[in-house]
Design a protein around this motif. Structure first.
Motif, PDB file in Angstrom:
ATOM      1  N   ASN A 149       0.805  -1.226   0.000  1.00 25.87           N
ATOM      2  CA  ASN A 149       0.000   0.000   0.000  1.00 25.87           C
ATOM      3  C   ASN A 149       0.837   1.275   0.000  1.00 25.87           C
ATOM      4  OD1 ASN A 149       0.785  -0.707   2.626  1.00 25.87           O
ATOM      5  ND2 ASN A 149      -0.903   0.419   3.545  1.00 25.87           N
ATOM      6  N   PHE A 150       2.059   1.207   0.511  1.00 28.08           N
ATOM      7  CA  PHE A 150       3.023   2.299   0.362  1.00 28.08           C
ATOM      8  C   PHE A 150       4.307   1.673  -0.151  1.00 28.08           C
ATOM      9  CE2 PHE A 150      -0.037   4.641   2.788  1.00 28.08           C
ATOM     10  CZ  PHE A 150       0.092   5.933   2.289  1.00 28.08           C
ATOM     11  N   PRO A 151       4.329   1.336  -1.438  1.00 31.72           N
ATOM     12  CA  PRO A 151       5.411   0.501  -1.960  1.00 31.72           C
ATOM     13  C   PRO A 151       6.763   1.187  -2.040  1.00 31.72           C
ATOM     14  CG  PRO A 151       3.994   1.245  -3.751  1.00 31.72           C
ATOM     15  CD  PRO A 151       3.326   1.656  -2.470  1.00 31.72           C
ATOM     16  N   VAL A 152       6.795   2.520  -1.997  1.00 29.68           N
ATOM     17  CA  VAL A 152       8.073   3.213  -2.112  1.00 29.68           C
ATOM     18  C   VAL A 152       8.377   4.111  -0.920  1.00 29.68           C
ATOM     19  CG1 VAL A 152       8.153   3.094  -4.618  1.00 29.68           C
ATOM     20  CG2 VAL A 152       6.994   5.022  -3.550  1.00 29.68           C
ATOM     21  N   ALA A 153       7.386   4.751  -0.323  1.00 25.28           N
ATOM     22  CA  ALA A 153       7.649   5.706   0.762  1.00 25.28           C
ATOM     23  C   ALA A 153       8.261   5.028   1.977  1.00 25.28           C
ATOM     24  CB  ALA A 153       6.364   6.433   1.151  1.00 25.28           C
ATOM     25  N   VAL A 154       7.749   3.874   2.355  1.00 26.26           N
ATOM     26  CA  VAL A 154       8.258   3.212   3.562  1.00 26.26           C
ATOM     27  C   VAL A 154       9.693   2.734   3.345  1.00 26.26           C
ATOM     28  CG1 VAL A 154       7.915   1.266   5.125  1.00 26.26           C
ATOM     29  CG2 VAL A 154       5.948   2.615   4.362  1.00 26.26           C
ATOM     30  N   TRP A 155       9.997   2.274   2.124  1.00 25.67           N
ATOM     31  CA  TRP A 155      11.401   1.952   1.811  1.00 25.67           C
ATOM     32  C   TRP A 155      12.276   3.182   1.994  1.00 25.67           C
ATOM     33  CZ3 TRP A 155      14.171   4.087  -2.417  1.00 25.67           C
ATOM     34  CH2 TRP A 155      15.468   3.584  -2.580  1.00 25.67           C
ATOM     35  N   ALA A 156      11.821   4.324   1.513  1.00 25.28           N
ATOM     36  CA  ALA A 156      12.612   5.546   1.625  1.00 25.28           C
ATOM     37  C   ALA A 156      12.766   5.981   3.076  1.00 25.28           C
ATOM     38  CB  ALA A 156      11.973   6.673   0.804  1.00 25.28           C
ATOM     39  N   TRP A 157      11.673   5.866   3.876  1.00 26.34           N
ATOM     40  CA  TRP A 157      11.792   6.188   5.301  1.00 26.34           C
ATOM     41  C   TRP A 157      12.979   5.468   5.920  1.00 26.34           C
ATOM     42  CZ3 TRP A 157       6.304   5.265   7.765  1.00 26.34           C
ATOM     43  CH2 TRP A 157       5.430   6.285   7.356  1.00 26.34           C
ATOM     44  N   ASN A 158      13.028   4.168   5.670  1.00 23.51           N
ATOM     45  CA  ASN A 158      14.077   3.344   6.271  1.00 23.51           C
ATOM     46  C   ASN A 158      15.437   3.575   5.625  1.00 23.51           C
ATOM     47  OD1 ASN A 158      12.865   1.150   8.286  1.00 23.51           O
ATOM     48  ND2 ASN A 158      11.361   1.490   6.682  1.00 23.51           N
ATOM     49  N   THR A 159      15.460   3.582   4.303  1.00 27.74           N
ATOM     50  CA  THR A 159      16.730   3.613   3.593  1.00 27.74           C
ATOM     51  C   THR A 159      17.451   4.940   3.757  1.00 27.74           C
ATOM     52  OG1 THR A 159      15.940   1.989   1.994  1.00 27.74           O
ATOM     53  CG2 THR A 159      17.803   3.356   1.320  1.00 27.74           C
ATOM     54  N   ALA A 160      16.752   6.050   3.614  1.00 26.60           N
ATOM     55  CA  ALA A 160      17.404   7.354   3.721  1.00 26.60           C
ATOM     56  C   ALA A 160      18.020   7.539   5.104  1.00 26.60           C
ATOM     57  CB  ALA A 160      16.400   8.466   3.429  1.00 26.60           C
ATOM     58  N   VAL A 161      17.261   7.182   6.136  1.00 30.68           N
ATOM     59  CA  VAL A 161      17.769   7.354   7.504  1.00 30.68           C
ATOM     60  C   VAL A 161      18.870   6.345   7.801  1.00 30.68           C
ATOM     61  CG1 VAL A 161      17.133   7.294   9.945  1.00 30.68           C
ATOM     62  CG2 VAL A 161      15.593   8.360   8.285  1.00 30.68           C
ATOM     63  N   ALA A 162      18.675   5.084   7.412  1.00 28.21           N
ATOM     64  CA  ALA A 162      19.685   4.061   7.674  1.00 28.21           C
ATOM     65  C   ALA A 162      21.010   4.411   7.005  1.00 28.21           C
ATOM     66  CB  ALA A 162      19.190   2.697   7.202  1.00 28.21           C
ATOM     67  N   LEU A 163      20.957   4.894   5.770  1.00 28.67           N
ATOM     68  CA  LEU A 163      22.192   5.194   5.051  1.00 28.67           C
ATOM     69  C   LEU A 163      22.982   6.318   5.721  1.00 28.67           C
ATOM     70  CD1 LEU A 163      21.066   4.901   1.314  1.00 28.67           C
ATOM     71  CD2 LEU A 163      22.521   3.316   2.591  1.00 28.67           C
ATOM     72  N   VAL A 164      22.323   7.380   6.151  1.00 28.56           N
ATOM     73  CA  VAL A 164      23.082   8.456   6.801  1.00 28.56           C
ATOM     74  C   VAL A 164      23.569   8.023   8.182  1.00 28.56           C
ATOM     75  CG1 VAL A 164      21.881  10.268   5.530  1.00 28.56           C
ATOM     76  CG2 VAL A 164      21.079   9.634   7.804  1.00 28.56           C
ATOM     77  N   CYS A 165      22.895   7.053   8.777  1.00 32.00           N
ATOM     78  CA  CYS A 165      23.350   6.526  10.067  1.00 32.00           C
ATOM     79  C   CYS A 165      24.539   5.585   9.913  1.00 32.00           C
ATOM     80  CB  CYS A 165      22.207   5.804  10.775  1.00 32.00           C
ATOM     81  SG  CYS A 165      20.933   6.907  11.447  1.00 32.00           S
ATOM     82  N   GLY A 166      24.901   5.255   8.680  1.00 30.55           N
ATOM     83  CA  GLY A 166      26.058   4.399   8.441  1.00 30.55           C
ATOM     84  C   GLY A 166      25.726   2.944   8.234  1.00 30.55           C
ATOM     85  N   ASP A 167      24.450   2.619   8.106  1.00 28.91           N
ATOM     86  CA  ASP A 167      24.031   1.241   7.872  1.00 28.91           C
ATOM     87  C   ASP A 167      23.923   0.963   6.381  1.00 28.91           C
ATOM     88  OD1 ASP A 167      23.670   1.014  10.653  1.00 28.91           O
ATOM     89  OD2 ASP A 167      21.605   1.754  10.487  1.00 28.91           O
ATOM     90  N   THR A 168      23.948  -0.299   6.027  1.00 33.46           N
ATOM     91  CA  THR A 168      23.597  -0.714   4.675  1.00 33.46           C
ATOM     92  C   THR A 168      22.217  -1.358   4.721  1.00 33.46           C
ATOM     93  OG1 THR A 168      24.792  -2.801   4.993  1.00 33.46           O
ATOM     94  CG2 THR A 168      25.979  -0.990   3.935  1.00 33.46           C
TER      95      THR A 168
END
Length: 528
Positions: A180-199
Motif C-alpha cells: 500500500n506504500f510501496p516506495v515511501a516506507v522503503w525511503a523512510w528506512n533507507t534514507a535514515v539508515a544510510l546516513v546513520c552508516g548502515d547498509t
C-alpha cells in the motif's frame, strides 16, 4: 502520509469512470517509466517462471519479474555486510551526499515512479505523486540529520572525568515493505539508515516488484554519481522465503517490517531469538471522535479523505467514527452524501478519487466484514462492487466506500479490514468516547474533532488516546515526515521517519574519559 487532503473533493454528482486502460497500455507505461529511471530489468511475458507483476486496475498480470534465488539472497546479504565495514567509517555528511543525490533523482523522476505506484498499487495519481514527494521529503530530512547525529555529555560524579554517550552505525538493516506504500516506507528506512552508516537489504511486497526495480535503479545511480559503494543498498525480489532469509540471518542487525499483525507476530519472536532488533509497523484500527462542538464541515472533509483515500487500504485509514449522539445522524447523512460524489474507477484518470482494491482477497474480506456487521445489527450504506466500464474485467475489484451504523463495538469492528469500511458508533460522555477509541487491539492513529480546548488536551493526555498518533481537527491519515510515525499495542511499537526515530538504526555507547592523574571509583568505592 503527505498526500494532501484537499485532493479529496466531496462535491459534484456521483460518477463511475467508464473506460479502463488495456493491459497492453499499462505494460507500455510501465516499460517507459522503468526506462526513464534507468532500470534495465528483464521482464518476461506473463506465465513464465518468476514473480508475476500485475495491476489491480485491470486485474491482469503484466510481466514476470526475475525472482531472487536463495543463493542470490545470500550473496546480497554478504555484499551488504561487507560494504558496512567501510560505510560505517565514512563521515556521516559524506553519507548524506548519497541521500541528497537520491532525492534529486526522485525529484527528476517523480512522475515515472508515481506512475508505477498507480499501476501496481492502484493509487490515484495525486496520492501516488504524494507518496513520491514523501520520499523526497525524507531524503531532505536525512541529509540534515547526517550533521546532527548528536550524543550527549553527562555530569560525572568523579572529578577529572567526562561521561558521554556516542552513537554508532548498527549494521545491515533488512527492510520488508507492504503493497500500500510501496516506495515511501522503503525511503523512510533507507534514507535514515544510510546516513546513520548502515547498509540496507530490501524485500518489497510481491505485489509491487516494478516500483522496487525503479527505486533500486535510482539508488544505484545515486551511488555511482557520488562514488558510494553500490552494495550499500540491495534488492531481493520474492515471497515468504526471501523474507525469512532476512528475519533469520544473524548478519541482519535490524529488521524493519511493515505488514499485518500476524506477520509481526512471526517476525518479532524469530528476530528476538537471535537477539536481533526489530522495528514493526503493523495493523491499525483508527478512530475519530466527533464531539458536539466539532466543526462538521472540517470533520466531514477529514473523515472522507481518511476513510476513502487509497480505497481504505492504508494502515492509517479511518475505520471508526465515534460520534456524540447529538451529531451522529447529521454526520452520517453528510458522510454518505459525500461518498456518493466520489468518482470510482481508473486511478490514472484525473477525476478519479477512489481506485481499485488490490486483489480478490481484499474484496472477499470486505464482503465478509459487511455480512458480519449486518448480522451484528449494523445498517449498511454503500459497499457495492461497481463496474468501471464496458470492458470491465472480473479480475479487477472496484467498490463504493461503505458507512455502517453499528449498535456497539462488536468483534468485527475490532478487526482491521483493509477496505473502505467506516463503522459509526455513538457516545454520551468523553470518557466513554476515549474508552471506545482505546478498546481495540491496535494503537496506530486517532483523531478528535472539537473546538473545546479541554476536550482536545484531554484526548492527547496520558489518560486519553493510547495510540502512537493522536490528532486534533485533522484525520487519522496524512502524517508528516518530521514526526515519528508508528503505534502501540498490536501496531508493534516501532517508530519510523522523523523526530529521533534515527536512534533505532544506531547503537549507543556510554564513554567515560579520565583526564586526571587519579583513579577514583564510582559511588566512592575504596579498593586496595
Amino acid at each position: 502520509m503527505t498526500t494532501r487532503a484537499d485532493s479529496m473533493q466531496t462535491t459534484g454528482p456521483a460518477t463511475v469512470q467508464t473506460e479502463l486502460p488495456t493491459a497492453d497500455a499499462l505494460r507500455e507505461r510501465a516499460r517507459a517509466a522503468l526506462r526513464a529511471v534507468g532500470a534495465h530489468a528483464e521482464l518476461d511475458a506473463p506465465g513464465r517462471p518468476g514473480l508475476p507483476s500485475g495491476s489491480p486496475i485491470t486485474g491482469d498480470v503484466l510481466f514476470t519479474v526475475p525472482e531472487t534465488s536463495a543463493t542470490q539472497a545470500e550473496a546480497a546479504i554478504a555484499a551488504a555486510s561487507e560494504a558496512f565495514t567501510t560505510w560505517r567509517v565514512t563521515p556521516a555528511p559524506v553519507r548524506g551526499a548519497l541521500v541528497a543525490r537520491l532525492g534529486e533523482l526522485l525529484t527528476e523522476h517523480n512522475a515515472d515512479v508515481a506512475d508505477l505506484v498507480t499501476i501496481e498499487a492502484g493509487k490515484i495519481t495525486s496520492e501516488a505523486l504524494g507518496e513520491v514527494q514523501e520520499m523526497i521529503d525524507i531524503c531532505q530530512f536525512a541529509v540534515g540529520l547526517s550533521r546532527q547525529l548528536y550524543g550527549r555529555t553527562i555530569a560525572s560524579e568523579r572529578p577529572g572525568h567526562r561521561l558521554m554517550e556516542t552513537w554508532h552505525p548498527l549494521g545491515v538493516v533488512g527492510v520488508i515493505t507492504a503493497f500500500n506504500f510501496p516506495v515511501a516506507v522503503w525511503a523512510w528506512n533507507t534514507a535514515v539508515a544510510l546516513v546513520c552508516g548502515d547498509t540496507v537489504v530490501w524485500k518489497p511486497s510481491e505485489l509491487t516488484p516494478l516500483t522496487a526495480l525503479a527505486c533500486q535503479a535510482l539508488l544505484e545511480r545515486a551511488a555511482a554519481d557520488v562514488g558510494a559503494p553500490r552494495e550499500v543498498g540491495r534488492l531481493l525480489q520474492g515471497g515468504r522465503e526471501i523474507g525469512e532469509a532476512l528475519v533469520d540471518d544473524p548478519r541482519i542487525a535490524l529488521v524493519s517490517a511493515t505488514g499485518s499483525v500476524r506477520m509481526g507476530q512471526q517476525v518479532g519472536p524469530r528476530v528476538a531469538q537471535r537477539f536481533g532488533k526489530v522495528l514493526l509497523e503493523l495493523g491499525g484500527n483508527n478512530a475519530a471522535v466527533v464531539t458536539p462542538s466539532a466543526d462538521l464541515d472540517l470533520a466531514v472533509r477529514g473523515i472522507v479523505f481518511a476513510a476513502a483515500g487509497t480505497a481504505g487500504q492504508r494502515c492509517t485509514s479511518l475505520r471508526r467514527v465515534i460520534a456524540h449522539r447529538s451529531v451522529a445522524d447529521t454526520l452520517v447523512d453528510r458522510i454518505t452524501t459525500a461518498y456518493r460524489s466520489l468518482p470510482v474507477g481508473d486511478p490514472s484518470a484525473e477525476s478519479t478519487l477512489v481506485g481499485p482494491l488490490i486483489h480478490a482477497r481484499s474484496y472477499r474480506d470486505m464482503v465478509g466484514a459487511l455480512e458480519q456487521a449486518r448480522s451484528d445489527g449494523g445498517e449498511i450504506i454503500g459497499g457495492e462492487r461497481v463496474s468501471p466500464g464496458p470492458e470491465y474485467d472480473e479480475s479487477a475489484y472496484y467498490v463504493t466506500p461503505a458507512v455502517v451504523r453499528m449498535p456497539a463495538q462488536t468483534a468485527i469492528v475490532h478487526a482491521e479490514t483493509f477496505a473502505p469500511i467506516l463503522y459509526v458508533l455513538t457516545y454520551d460522555s468523553l470518557d466513554e468516547a476515549i474508552a471506545m477509541n482505546n478498546a481495540v487491539p491496535q494503537g496506530l492513529s486517532s483523531a478528535i474533532f472539537t473546538t473545546d480546548m479541554r476536550e482536545a488536551e484531554r484526548f492527547m493526555a496520558a489518560d486519553g488516546s493510547d495510540c502512537g498518533i493522536a490528532n486534533v481537527n485533522i484525520g487519522t491519515s496524512g502524517a508528516e515526515i518530521g514526526g515519528a510515525f508508528g503505534g502501540e499495542k498490536q501496531t508493534g511499537g516501532g517508530r519510523e521517519s522523523g523526530s529521533d526515530s534515527w536512534k533505532a538504526y544506531m547503537r549507543r555507547a556510554t564513554n567515560t574519559v579520565n583526564y586526571s592523574s587519579d583513579l577514583p571509583l564510582a559511588q566512592g568505592v575504596q579498593f586496595g
